[in-house]
Design an enzyme around this catalytic site. Structure first.
Site, PDB file in Angstrom:
ATOM      1  N   ASN A 162      -0.639   7.852   0.004  1.00 40.27           N
ATOM      2  CA  ASN A 162       0.155   9.064  -0.277  1.00 40.27           C
ATOM      3  C   ASN A 162      -0.406   9.860  -1.451  1.00 40.27           C
ATOM      4  O   ASN A 162      -0.207  11.078  -1.522  1.00 40.27           O
ATOM      5  CB  ASN A 162       1.606   8.613  -0.557  1.00 40.27           C
ATOM      6  N   GLY A 214      -2.180  12.212  -3.837  1.00 38.97           N
ATOM      7  CA  GLY A 214      -2.952  13.409  -3.520  1.00 38.97           C
ATOM      8  C   GLY A 214      -2.733  14.496  -4.549  1.00 38.97           C
ATOM      9  O   GLY A 214      -1.776  14.458  -5.326  1.00 38.97           O
ATOM     10  N   TYR A 220      -8.103  21.633  -0.108  1.00 38.34           N
ATOM     11  CA  TYR A 220      -6.909  20.866   0.287  1.00 38.34           C
ATOM     12  C   TYR A 220      -6.814  20.794   1.814  1.00 38.34           C
ATOM     13  O   TYR A 220      -6.603  19.730   2.397  1.00 38.34           O
ATOM     14  CB  TYR A 220      -5.668  21.536  -0.308  1.00 38.34           C
TER      15      TYR A 220
HETATM   16  P1  NDP Z   1       3.626  14.424  -6.442  1.00 38.06           P
HETATM   17  O1  NDP Z   1       2.788  15.250  -7.335  1.00 38.06           O
HETATM   18  O2  NDP Z   1       4.961  13.996  -6.898  1.00 38.06           O
HETATM   19  O3  NDP Z   1       2.834  13.108  -6.000  1.00 38.06           O
HETATM   20  C1  NDP Z   1       1.450  12.947  -6.076  1.00 38.06           C
HETATM   21  C2  NDP Z   1       1.215  11.517  -6.488  1.00 38.06           C
HETATM   22  O4  NDP Z   1      -0.183  11.215  -6.369  1.00 38.06           O
HETATM   23  C3  NDP Z   1       1.623  11.257  -7.928  1.00 38.06           C
HETATM   24  O5  NDP Z   1       2.470  10.128  -7.982  1.00 38.06           O
HETATM   25  C4  NDP Z   1       0.305  10.986  -8.640  1.00 38.06           C
HETATM   26  O6  NDP Z   1       0.485   9.993  -9.640  1.00 38.06           O
HETATM   27  C5  NDP Z   1      -0.572  10.488  -7.494  1.00 38.06           C
HETATM   28  N1  NDP Z   1      -1.987  10.749  -7.767  1.00 38.06           N
HETATM   29  C6  NDP Z   1      -2.618  11.946  -7.845  1.00 38.06           C
HETATM   30  N2  NDP Z   1      -3.903  11.763  -8.161  1.00 38.06           N
HETATM   31  C7  NDP Z   1      -4.094  10.421  -8.266  1.00 38.06           C
HETATM   32  C8  NDP Z   1      -5.194   9.609  -8.572  1.00 38.06           C
HETATM   33  N3  NDP Z   1      -6.414  10.114  -8.848  1.00 38.06           N
HETATM   34  N4  NDP Z   1      -5.037   8.275  -8.574  1.00 38.06           N
HETATM   35  C9  NDP Z   1      -3.833   7.739  -8.314  1.00 38.06           C
HETATM   36  N5  NDP Z   1      -2.743   8.438  -8.016  1.00 38.06           N
HETATM   37  C10 NDP Z   1      -2.881   9.767  -7.994  1.00 38.06           C
HETATM   38  O7  NDP Z   1       3.779  15.250  -5.092  1.00 38.06           O
HETATM   39  P2  NDP Z   1       4.213  14.792  -3.620  1.00 38.06           P
HETATM   40  O8  NDP Z   1       5.091  13.618  -3.652  1.00 38.06           O
HETATM   41  O9  NDP Z   1       4.703  16.010  -2.968  1.00 38.06           O
HETATM   42  O10 NDP Z   1       2.797  14.441  -2.963  1.00 38.06           O
HETATM   43  C11 NDP Z   1       2.547  13.241  -2.278  1.00 38.06           C
HETATM   44  C12 NDP Z   1       1.601  13.533  -1.106  1.00 38.06           C
HETATM   45  O11 NDP Z   1       2.265  14.380  -0.184  1.00 38.06           O
HETATM   46  C13 NDP Z   1       0.299  14.228  -1.491  1.00 38.06           C
HETATM   47  O12 NDP Z   1      -0.781  13.648  -0.797  1.00 38.06           O
HETATM   48  C14 NDP Z   1       0.525  15.653  -1.014  1.00 38.06           C
HETATM   49  O13 NDP Z   1      -0.675  16.319  -0.702  1.00 38.06           O
HETATM   50  C15 NDP Z   1       1.375  15.396   0.212  1.00 38.06           C
HETATM   51  N6  NDP Z   1       2.144  16.559   0.644  1.00 38.06           N
HETATM   52  C16 NDP Z   1       3.082  17.141  -0.168  1.00 38.06           C
HETATM   53  C17 NDP Z   1       3.774  18.257   0.248  1.00 38.06           C
HETATM   54  C18 NDP Z   1       4.774  18.949  -0.599  1.00 38.06           C
HETATM   55  O14 NDP Z   1       5.122  20.097  -0.283  1.00 38.06           O
HETATM   56  N7  NDP Z   1       5.301  18.345  -1.654  1.00 38.06           N
HETATM   57  C19 NDP Z   1       3.534  18.824   1.585  1.00 38.06           C
HETATM   58  C20 NDP Z   1       2.558  18.122   2.370  1.00 38.06           C
HETATM   59  C21 NDP Z   1       1.895  17.040   1.911  1.00 38.06           C
HETATM   60  P3  NDP Z   1      -0.302  10.023 -11.060  1.00 38.06           P
HETATM   61  O15 NDP Z   1      -0.435  11.471 -11.446  1.00 38.06           O
HETATM   62  O16 NDP Z   1       0.587   9.243 -11.974  1.00 38.06           O
HETATM   63  O17 NDP Z   1      -1.604   9.360 -10.798  1.00 38.06           O
END
Ligand code: NDP
Length: 252
Positions: free
Chosen positions: A85, A87, A150
């Site tokens: 998840n 991203g 993206y």
């Molecule tokens: P968040 O920003 O809440 O979640 C993203 C998560 O990814 C965070 O917990 C972050 O944790 C983690 N992350 C990012 N980079 C890294 C890294 N290099 N290593 C480890 N962890 C990482 O947003 P969402 O919950 O919305 O996003 C979750 C997924 O859903 C993503 O892949 C996003 O693309 C996808 N998505 C979201 C949508 C939306 O509208 N919200 C729509 C469609 C898809 P930390 O920074 O602590 O590492």
């Protein structure tokens, strides 16, 4: 308690969609390892259940993923549910996208999923049933302007699950992608100041910009994506493999 005794891994489980799925899996009996770079965010989620376990892990770093997942499996068993998840979403016009920005998005959103899946699958015996889920996006099934890297990564992970569903056809593993529309999480909230500036609107006006593609004219909530993930993990979904499931309020 459908998942009692199973070990699940959710990357990016400290916030948003990942936290929602991790908490639901723990409620269904799984021991869930949640990962992310920010220990404080992981700690907040872990505090909600004894079955949630924090692992600081950076999906950009190969050793961090391989060592972290191997250690989690040693402690809690093979990873029978893996939700890739984690991203990032950085926008901007194609013409101004730097190679560094492009590579950063590829590293987190594409390489990170490759590493997570491969390391999780290394913990499995051939006969062990497992569910592999990636959180793609509506940007995985249609183009999204001003978000080309993206869009490319979210299309890429769909290629990954389709290819893997063929390669592992004889094993009891399924590979699927959830494709959400705009969900009310940090990733969207972080873009609000830019949208306010670009369109000359207030915060609500910016949220409306995100919501307007959704037929219900509202942002999705995390529990709607969680429900899709829980269904893919359920016994009844054992025949669903190589699929992209859009949860987007009809946006695609
Ligand atoms: P968040 O920003 O809440 O979640 C993203 C998560 O990814 C965070 O917990 C972050 O944790 C983690 N992350 C990012 N980079 C890294 C890294 N290099 N290593 C480890 N962890 C990482 O947003 P969402 O919950 O919305 O996003 C979750 C997924 O859903 C993503 O892949 C996003 O693309 C996808 N998505 C979201 C949508 C939306 O509208 N919200 C729509 C469609 C898809 P930390 O920074 O602590 O590492």
């Amino acid at each position: 308690m459908e998942h009692a005794g199973k070990h699940a891994l959710v990357t990016g489980g400290g916030t948003g969609i990942g936290a929602g799925i991790a908490i639901a899996l723990a409620k269904a009996g799984a021991n869930v390892t949640i990962t992310g770079r920010r220990a404080d965010k992981l700690a907040e989620v872990v505090a909600t259940s004894d079955r949630l376990h924090a692992l600081v892990m950076d999906v950009d770093e190969e050793a961090s993923v391989r060592d972290g997942i191997a250690a989690a499996a040693k402690e809690r068993g093979p990873i029978q549910i893996c939700v890739a998840n984690a991203g990032i979403a950085e926008g901007g016009p194609f013409a101004k996208t730097t190679l560094a920005q492009w590579r950063k998005t590829m590293t987190t959103n594409l390489d990170g999923v490759f590493l997570t899946f491969q390391a999780a699958m290394e913990t499995l015996e051939d006969a062990t049933p497992a569910r592999m889920i990636v959180i793609s996006s509506i940007a995985g099934v249609r183009g999204l302007k001003n978000a080309i890297p993206y869009t490319v990564t979210k299309h890429g992970v769909i290629g990954l699950i389709r290819g893997l569903s063929e390669e592992y056809m004889r094993r009891p593993i399924t590979f699927n992608a959830l494709c959400p529309g705009y969900v009310d999480t940090d990733i969207v909230r972080a873009q609000i100041p830019g949208v306010m500036k670009k369109f000359g609107v207030d915060e609500q006006g910016a949220l409306d910009v995100f919501a307007k593609g959704n037929r219900h004219q509202k942002l999705l909530e995390v529990d709607e994506i969680t429900a899709g993930a829980m269904w893919l993990c359920s016994d009844g979904a054992r025949g669903v493999n190589g699929q992209t499931i859009q949860i987007s309020g009809g946006q695609v």
